[in-house]
Structures are given as structure tokens and as C-alpha cells.
Design an enzyme around this catalytic site. Sequence first.
Site, PDB file in Angstrom:
ATOM      1  N   PRO A 121       0.813  -1.211   0.000  1.00 56.94           N
ATOM      2  CA  PRO A 121       0.000   0.000   0.000  1.00 56.94           C
ATOM      3  C   PRO A 121       0.847   1.262   0.000  1.00 56.94           C
ATOM      4  O   PRO A 121       1.719   1.423   0.841  1.00 56.94           O
ATOM      5  CB  PRO A 121      -0.783  -0.111   1.312  1.00 56.94           C
ATOM      6  CG  PRO A 121       0.109  -0.912   2.207  1.00 56.94           C
ATOM      7  CD  PRO A 121       0.813  -1.886   1.317  1.00 56.94           C
ATOM      8  N   ASP A 143      -2.020   2.785   2.622  1.00 58.30           N
ATOM      9  CA  ASP A 143      -1.348   2.935   3.902  1.00 58.30           C
ATOM     10  C   ASP A 143      -1.744   4.319   4.417  1.00 58.30           C
ATOM     11  O   ASP A 143      -1.398   5.325   3.807  1.00 58.30           O
ATOM     12  CB  ASP A 143       0.165   2.857   3.684  1.00 58.30           C
ATOM     13  CG  ASP A 143       0.890   2.301   4.885  1.00 58.30           C
ATOM     14  OD1 ASP A 143       0.226   2.036   5.904  1.00 58.30           O
ATOM     15  OD2 ASP A 143       2.117   2.142   4.796  1.00 58.30           O
ATOM     16  N   TRP A 149       4.943   0.347   9.667  1.00 56.48           N
ATOM     17  CA  TRP A 149       5.380  -0.848   8.928  1.00 56.48           C
ATOM     18  C   TRP A 149       4.704  -2.102   9.457  1.00 56.48           C
ATOM     19  O   TRP A 149       4.584  -3.089   8.756  1.00 56.48           O
ATOM     20  CB  TRP A 149       6.908  -0.997   8.991  1.00 56.48           C
ATOM     21  CG  TRP A 149       7.580   0.086   8.222  1.00 56.48           C
ATOM     22  CD1 TRP A 149       8.359   1.081   8.719  1.00 56.48           C
ATOM     23  CD2 TRP A 149       7.492   0.313   6.815  1.00 56.48           C
ATOM     24  NE1 TRP A 149       8.761   1.910   7.707  1.00 56.48           N
ATOM     25  CE2 TRP A 149       8.253   1.459   6.541  1.00 56.48           C
ATOM     26  CE3 TRP A 149       6.847  -0.342   5.770  1.00 56.48           C
ATOM     27  CZ2 TRP A 149       8.385   1.968   5.250  1.00 56.48           C
ATOM     28  CZ3 TRP A 149       6.977   0.169   4.494  1.00 56.48           C
ATOM     29  CH2 TRP A 149       7.742   1.313   4.242  1.00 56.48           C
ATOM     30  N   GLN A 205      12.417  -0.702   0.208  1.00 57.82           N
ATOM     31  CA  GLN A 205      11.495  -1.470   1.042  1.00 57.82           C
ATOM     32  C   GLN A 205      12.165  -2.673   1.714  1.00 57.82           C
ATOM     33  O   GLN A 205      11.500  -3.420   2.420  1.00 57.82           O
ATOM     34  CB  GLN A 205      10.306  -1.964   0.217  1.00 57.82           C
ATOM     35  CG  GLN A 205       9.463  -0.839  -0.339  1.00 57.82           C
ATOM     36  CD  GLN A 205       8.811  -0.013   0.742  1.00 57.82           C
ATOM     37  OE1 GLN A 205       8.494  -0.512   1.807  1.00 57.82           O
ATOM     38  NE2 GLN A 205       8.636   1.272   0.484  1.00 57.82           N
ATOM     39  N   TRP A 216       8.677  -2.711   3.926  1.00 54.80           N
ATOM     40  CA  TRP A 216       7.602  -3.674   3.750  1.00 54.80           C
ATOM     41  C   TRP A 216       8.107  -5.108   3.576  1.00 54.80           C
ATOM     42  O   TRP A 216       7.548  -6.044   4.140  1.00 54.80           O
ATOM     43  CB  TRP A 216       6.761  -3.244   2.549  1.00 54.80           C
ATOM     44  CG  TRP A 216       5.436  -3.911   2.461  1.00 54.80           C
ATOM     45  CD1 TRP A 216       4.502  -3.994   3.452  1.00 54.80           C
ATOM     46  CD2 TRP A 216       4.888  -4.580   1.327  1.00 54.80           C
ATOM     47  NE1 TRP A 216       3.394  -4.674   2.989  1.00 54.80           N
ATOM     48  CE2 TRP A 216       3.600  -5.040   1.686  1.00 54.80           C
ATOM     49  CE3 TRP A 216       5.348  -4.828   0.030  1.00 54.80           C
ATOM     50  CZ2 TRP A 216       2.782  -5.736   0.788  1.00 54.80           C
ATOM     51  CZ3 TRP A 216       4.526  -5.506  -0.854  1.00 54.80           C
ATOM     52  CH2 TRP A 216       3.259  -5.958  -0.473  1.00 54.80           C
ATOM     53  N   LYS A 261      19.190  11.610  -7.249  1.00 54.75           N
ATOM     54  CA  LYS A 261      17.845  11.380  -6.775  1.00 54.75           C
ATOM     55  C   LYS A 261      16.987  12.619  -7.034  1.00 54.75           C
ATOM     56  O   LYS A 261      17.436  13.743  -6.847  1.00 54.75           O
ATOM     57  CB  LYS A 261      17.895  11.094  -5.271  1.00 54.75           C
ATOM     58  CG  LYS A 261      16.600  10.549  -4.716  1.00 54.75           C
ATOM     59  CD  LYS A 261      16.754  10.247  -3.248  1.00 54.75           C
ATOM     60  CE  LYS A 261      15.408   9.945  -2.637  1.00 54.75           C
ATOM     61  NZ  LYS A 261      15.512   9.556  -1.234  1.00 54.75           N
ATOM     62  N   LYS A 278      12.597  18.019  -4.822  1.00 63.79           N
ATOM     63  CA  LYS A 278      12.052  19.319  -5.175  1.00 63.79           C
ATOM     64  C   LYS A 278      13.127  20.404  -5.106  1.00 63.79           C
ATOM     65  O   LYS A 278      13.163  21.309  -5.920  1.00 63.79           O
ATOM     66  CB  LYS A 278      10.898  19.671  -4.232  1.00 63.79           C
ATOM     67  CG  LYS A 278       9.611  18.980  -4.631  1.00 63.79           C
ATOM     68  CD  LYS A 278       8.503  19.286  -3.651  1.00 63.79           C
ATOM     69  CE  LYS A 278       7.329  18.337  -3.872  1.00 63.79           C
ATOM     70  NZ  LYS A 278       6.414  18.314  -2.732  1.00 63.79           N
TER      71      LYS A 278
END
Length: 956
Positions: free
Chosen positions: A47, A86, A524, A560, A564, A597, A600
Site C-alpha cells: 500500500p 497505507d 510498517w 522497502q 515492507w 535522486k 524538489k
Amino acid sequence: MFERVDQKVNFPELEKQLMGKWKDENTFQKSLELREGKPRFIFYEGPPTANGKPATHHILARAFKDLFGRYKTMKGFYVERKAGWDTHGLPVEIEVEKKLNISGKFEIENEIGIERFNELCRQSVYQYVEDWVAFSERMAFWQDYEHAYWTLTPDYIQSVWWALSEMWKQDLIYKGFRVAPYCSRCATPLSNHELHLGYQDNVPDPSVYIRFRLKKDQPGARRAHFDKTSILAWTTTPWTLPGNVALAVDNDVDYIKVKEGDEFLILAEPLLSVLKEEPHVVERVKGHDLVGLDYEPLYPYSVPEQGRAQYVVDADFVSTEEGTGVVHTSALYGVDDLRLCQEKGIPFKHTVGLDGKFLPYVDKFAGLHVKEADPLIIDDLRERGLLYKAETTLHTYPFCWRCSTPLIYYALDAWYIRTTERKEELIANNAATNWVPAHIKTGRMGDWLQNNVDWQFSRSRYWGTPIPIWICEGCDEKRCVSSSAELGLKDDVDLHRPYIDEITLKCEKCGGVMRRIPEVLDVWFDSGAMPFAQRGYPRQGKEIFEQTFPADFISEALDQTRGWFYSLLVISTLLFKQNSYRNVICLGLVVDPKGKKASKSRGNVLDPNFLFDNFGSDAVRWFFFTSTQVGENYRTGTDTLRETVQQFFIPLWNCYTFFVTYARLDNFDPDRPAVPLEERHVLDRWLLSRLTGLVTSVNGGLDAYDAIEPARRIQRFVDDLSNWYIRRSRRRFWKSQSDSDKAAAYQTLYETLRTLCGLMAPFTPFLADAIYRNLSDERSVHLTDFPSGLAAEDPAIEVAMARARQAVEAGLGARDAARLKVRQPLAGIALPGEPLPEDIAAIVREELNVKTLTFGASEVKLDTVITEELKLEGLAREVVRAIQDRRKKLGLNVEDRIDTRYDADGLLVRALQRHADYIRNETLSVTLGPGREAGFDGEQMMLEGEQIWIGLKRSS
RNA sequence: GGGCCGCUAGCUCAACUGGCAGAGCGCCGUGCUGAUAACGCGGAGGUAGGUGGUUCGAGUCCACCGCGGCCCA
């Protein structure tokens, strides 16, 4: 009949049309119904957190999830795709804090109130989920959004509670401490990120050297040895000294005992320079010789009633860069300190409260803030002769980014799951999981599991699943609750804070009042519980859960591993003794074209809607499937996406429009009997052989959870289709007679395009369906079976064709070297190597525009003699070219008949006369004659150095 | 400080188990073209991040170092 197709295609527009059709026709639902009762392929949706608008990197994992969901559906599996959101956690809270322009505990609790704050969190989540659904549908990520699981529902929360209570029953849950940077004004720990916001350089702090007097009554023979001897330790936080419980040394470092006046001091040899006098060395020992020595406590406050403290221990973090090589250890005010004391079993208790002030029992300094107490502690130690020296040091120190209060490291209550107890099981279950790429299993994930520490699952926050642990005020009895019924609440009651905080229980042991601990769960844990919590298990959904556990496939990005992927593994290992996923694709990150990466602040963020509107979502998906190996980063920019469209989408589209254009002209009927394979042109047999190989490798690749190789093969195939098959077959579609060769060409191209659509459907669902529908009476490709089991392999043809293409390459090279344009026919060429079969040799002759092709030469040898005959033929071709150009300029359709007039002389006229039939045939000229007649749209031009006027008009 | 991944043409990326360094984009030249915003042919462009080692032979295996990315401490 096929719909007319515009060659100029707008892919984003096309995609929107398809979205509409899918919605109207319920295509996703139908694709599921088609496979009802079939074996399941089990997919779990990881999610996304609904705390902001979806970004370009979210396309990546969703593209891979969708790919395999669609593929397995087309392979005949029932692939339930339950969406999930989530909804809890710090990111949501921070988003709301931003909107309210507040930050931190104090404002939330005192200005906004937990009730309103959590309500705003809930609203925020609902709002973003709408964005997410729209985004997901725009990129054709087929999921059941109507029946999504939400981690905030009472059903979901109760499942999570159940999971925790099962661990409680297994005695896997305990309360401990966690040392964190802590702001005593805000009364809150700071995250790593927050910590880095508040570092300041050149902060003055005390730098004090303290005598720790060794006890005279050391065990055994060491007794007399240490009379009048102190170990010298150093600290910049005198306020931690009342909490001292141990001194740490490095086993392998040399320590020196020096005489200064009438006393002895011990410190590390590399740091003798901190001494006030020239060292008078008495003795040299190793650190491990000091281990076990008892010393006099500086203060009585942390002397334990039970257990042993205030002695020398060994540690692996002792530095000889600064201080004395002896680390003063106060268990609760340092990360290393706490770990060390826990390892050594040294007892400890707090001397400082949550407000940063000394606790009442620390009577000398009670009520003083630690920073205020620093000078008083120094004075006190000086008076008692325990201070060796006190200086001031300038160093980098963290401050609260909100209120600028100096931070302290402070041990807070924290709850843990004893994952280390089941470490071997975690490792075994991970080892039984198929990781793509494989190195993650033993690398990143394996390493993480090897270094496993207990899972600290409590968070001192507001918007989360409340931890269902109640503690008795009277007797400290603890209880873990597993459902709302156990609390006397209805099933559908909101279980969030602050309401849940008001629920008290009666202690079964002493009859006292039990209150819930204030913390909420690590998010988590929420998402890691989804295999069963999405069903509301075990209160409901027992059957469906058992049918859908574990998952066959999950996919997320590699951040993750500790998220997750880990929480799924831990929870299912502890509760069900196995991992909850069998196959996992671990994706790299989306970065900018320079490998940085996206963020903004850097200004290198790609707006997904910009990409969708300019290139289409299929193009973005295709880029992710083809551009780099799984697990690597994706250097993503508009240039690479533009290239994807130009290199792959447009050529494919042109193959399709070519087919449709001529199939319409010829009224091609796909239902006519097929021309037997062995009777088809060698180009057809070659293409179908290539297609057979493609189908096999795409199936094999996807079965092995490999996307890139199948996708790249499809790309190569389309290149072959466009730039060899169609290029070399064009005349077969154009010719006027409708013979079986023409039928074979249509049938071959038609089947190839349809099969290709099937292969591409999981990758680029919009484009594949757009083409397929027009080729199949508006039937959707997503309701078909995945192509498999073609049987048109012909390795001999493929080998011969490869050689033919090499021959063409060599021949064109020779022409270029001889400066002879391809339009000019030549008598012949001789090539090295074995002869090619005649049908393939014919292709080479045509491509090279030569009359004869011979083999066995020692090198490429072009017959460069241009006879008059050849010259005239070449000129005829020039004329054809010129007429075709004119047709195009006049906007005539390919099938329009024309009348053609010319005005020229010399060789050109002879060429026109000699090859009149050829020219008429090529240009669909009903008449071809000399003279500048009125009504003919004409143009004067130069051909091979001669003047010619060509005029044409549409034939009536 | 530790772990994992990557580093090949100006750019994006290939090359099964060690065996003649490749493609696409971009650039230059040229050709082809009534499906093609496409394509073909030729050219320029490489000390394979660096240094050692193993081997008849290393982009590929080993060691160390450097740079980038992610994560942990």
C-alpha cells in the site's frame, strides 16, 4: 472491416479513449470473471502512503505489478488485485502539520488537540487517495479500487491488534528503552532527519577530566596495587556523571599508570598529552588487565540495590582520538552506553526526568535542568577532589530545529518485538524466497537479517494504530487486547486516539485501573499485516485468507528492504512460520539523467502528468521495462522518453497503419482460408519463425519474473518487422493482382500484429488494445489468452536470412565506396561465401538493385559498368521517384489513379518510352504521354543532369 | 565505519559459462523512401574508473583503491 487509422497518432489521446472504453465495458472486471474458478495467482499490493500526490517513481513499481497481474490473467489464472492504502504514520502527520503551520507535540496536544488533529489526518488521507486512484487508472494499473483495504478501518486495526496479541502470547513483546536525541522543551524525540536540521558548529561545552578512585579492596592479589589510584575519564556532559554506572576501556589498547604528586592515574598511552604534568610512567598494562576493577561511585544515586555496577568493562567503541581512552558510561544517556550496559547486565535507572531536570532523589541537583546543573556538578567534584581538570571545548552539537534547545541523548520507554529470538527462522524463510535480482537475498536483505535487532514498534505519535497494551496503575500488570469486543466496544467503533485512550480496564489481578500505553504502532507493522488484515482475519475472511496466503508475487523498490519486505517477513514468520511472498521483484530508484535522486530542492522532479500528457503512460512503462536491469537505477528524463516513442512506438504504429491502409484497399478478410505455411513466401516463413521464437522467449522470460529481456526482444522484433519484413514485402501488398502470395502476405502480417498485441498487452496495455481492437472487431486483447505454442520455427531460413542481410550490408557498402546510387541498376555483384537459396538470393538482388548475384568470390566485387540499357532503367526509376514525389505533394491518396504528362528529351525520353509500362504500373498512371497539356499540375526539374517537366492530374 | 549495487563511445545501455569490445541516440558524409516524425551504408568517437594479481587469454575471476547510488551504524 478495419477502421481507417491516422498515421499521425497522438498516444496520450489514444490512451484516454481506451480508458473510456475500459470503463464503459468493465474490461478489468470482465478479465477477472473470465478466470473465475481458475487457479489463483496471488498478488499483494504494497500500500502506498497517502500523504502526497503520486510522483514519477510511483509509476515504476506499479508498472511491474500491473505487468505480471495482466500476464498471469492472460495465462489463465485468477489474479485478484485488491488495492490498498497505507493511511497512518508520521508522513501523514507531517503533511497535516504543514497545512496547519504547526510542528510538534506541544502544538498538537495543546493548540489543536489530538481529536481534531487525527480528524485532519483522516481527511488528508481521503483526499490524496482520490489523486492516487486517478493516477493509477491513468497509467492503466488495473486494481480493484472499490474494494481497497484501508489500514485505518476498525476491521483492519483489529486484525493488527490480533497479530500483536499473538506475539504477546508467544512472549515476544517487551518494554525497554530507546536512546534518541531528545528535546526537553518540546518533550519529544527527534527523527534522524530532524536531528540533521539542527546541528551547530563551534558550540562551547565543558570538557572535564574526572578521577574515578579505584577501590582498595579489589578482589585477590590486585588489592594493594591500586592504592591511591584513579582511572581518568573524560566527558563533555557533566550532567551524565550522577548517572555513571561503568567505565569502558578497549581490551587491546595500552594503558599507562603514571605518578603525579602522591597519586596515581590510569589512562590510554596515546592520550598521555592530556596530563597536566610530564608523565612519570610507573606501569603499562593492556585494557583487558583493567577490566573488572571496581571503583568508588561519584554519587550514590545510581548505585543499584541489586546487581553490580561501577566497575571497568571492555567495549568496542572506545576511541583513542580524544579524551583519555576511558569512556564514562551512563546507561540511559548514550546509544552505546545503553547497549553496553544491556550486554554486560549492568543495572541502571534514570537520574533525569522527561522535562530535562534532575529527579527528586538526586537531591544535590534535584529540579535543576541538566545544562544548568553542569557547572554545579563540576564545582561539586572539584570540592571533593575528584576533578582532574576542567576546560571548555568547541564542537558541533545538535539543537532542536524548532525551538533551538540543546538536545540531549535520552532513553525513552519503547516497546520491542523479540525478533532476534527467531532470527534463524527469518533467515531460513528469506532463503526460501525468490529474489529478483538474486543478489538482494544474501546481500542487502541477508545482511540486514544477519544484523537483526529487536523491532522497536512503538511510536510516541497520534495518527496510527493504537498499541493495544493496557497497564495497571496499581500493580503494573500488563494486558494485550486483540479486538474491540474485548474492550466492550462495538465492531465498527473508531479505535483511534484520543477515544481509545479513554478506555480503561479493570485489573484482573488487583482490581485496579488499567490504562492504555500512549504509543501508536510503527506503520510498517500495519502494512506488514496486510496479508490477513486486508481480510479482517481472524474475525472474518478466514477462508479467503487461507486461499490467498502466501503471495506468489510482490514488487516494490529496494528502499522497502527494511520496510515492507521486512515487516511482511517478520510478521508472517512469527505468526505463520513462513514468508508471505514467494517471488519478489526489487526495483531500483528513479533518478534524474545525471543519476541524482529526484527532489524538489534540486528541481529535477518529473511530473508524471507531464509525462503522461506528452508521451503517454505506455511509453513511460515501456521505458521502465526496457531501459536498465532490474535493481539498477533508472536515469529518467524527457530525452529518453522521447527516444522511446520515436524508436519503438512510432515504428510499430507505422507497421500497423501500413497494414490497415492496404487491407482496407484490398478488402482483406482475415476469415478466408489460410495459405499453408509451406506455400508462403520465404519472407513470411522467416517472419513467422522469428515470431515463434519471440513468443517462446517472452513466455519464458515472464515466467521467470524477467521483464527486460522479453521487452527488449519485442523491441528487436518490431525493428525486424518494420525495417526488413515490411520493407522487403511492400510490393507484395501493392501489386494489382490478388493472388495467393498477396493473401499470404496479408495473413502473415495480420497474425503477426495480433500476436504482437497479445505479447505486448501486459507491457503497454493501451497501445496493444488500441491496435488489437481494430484488428479484431473491437474485442479487447486483455480478454484473450496470452500467445503461446506457435510452431513455425525454421532455423535454416533464419540463418540464411541473417546471411542475406549481411550480404546486403556488404553490397551497399561497396556501392557507397564506388559512389553508385542504389537507384542505378548494375549488372552484378560477386560475394564471398556459400550460395544462398534462390528465393532469398532474389531478395538480396532486389535490395542491391543488381541483375545477378554470385557467390564464392574472394572479396566483394561490384560490376560497375553501366551499359546504356542499365542507364535507361536507372533513369526510369528516377522518373518514377519524381512522379511519386509529385503525387505526394499534390496530396493524392495511394490508391488514386492519375494521368501523367512529361516534357523532356534525350536519354530521358528514351527511358520513358522504353519503360513506359513499368512507370505506369508503379505510379498508377492510366496514361503516360509527352506534352505539356492544360489541367496537369506540373513542375520543371532536373534528373541526372537533364531537364524534365512532369505534370499529373487525378484520372477521372 | 559496515553492507549491497553500479562505473564500457559525448549520452543511454548490451555482450550465455573468461575467447576478435557492440547497439541506439547525437555528430559528419551519403543513399533509400507512396507505411515510416522512420530506415540503410560509410565515418569520426574506447588506455573498459584506477592499480596489482590469477590465466595461453580478463570488460568478465581475485585483492586493494577511487567515484556515484541506496541502506545500516
